[in-house]
Design a protein around this motif. Structure first.
Motif: not given
Length: 68
Positions: A38-61
């Motif tokens: 939330k504190d990172v500028p919007e153009d530097e945030r990871p892309l979020i898509f409805n119905g999809r999640v980053l593999k790296s984040y899912f795998d870590k969590k």
């Protein structure tokens, strides 16, 4: 080129949950990602898509460990 995202079908197959539950997992994880960056500028945030999640984040969590 391999995608950087999992879709609901892939998560359903990996976890054994229904497609609806997989979509809920994706939604919850994407909310966490948005909050985490939330504190990172919007153009530097990871892309979020409805119905999809980053593999790296899912795998870590979910502590997924694939050996290649």
């Amino acid at each position: 080129m391999e995608s950087k995202y999992y879709n609901a079908k892939q998560i359903s197959e990996m976890t054994g949950y229904s497609i609806n539950k997989a979509y809920q997992i994706i939604k919850d994880l994407n909310v966490e990602i948005n909050y985490k960056y939330k504190d990172v500028p919007e153009d530097e945030r990871p892309l979020i898509f409805n119905g999809r999640v980053l593999k790296s984040y899912f795998d870590k969590k979910c502590e997924v460990n694939y050996e290649k």
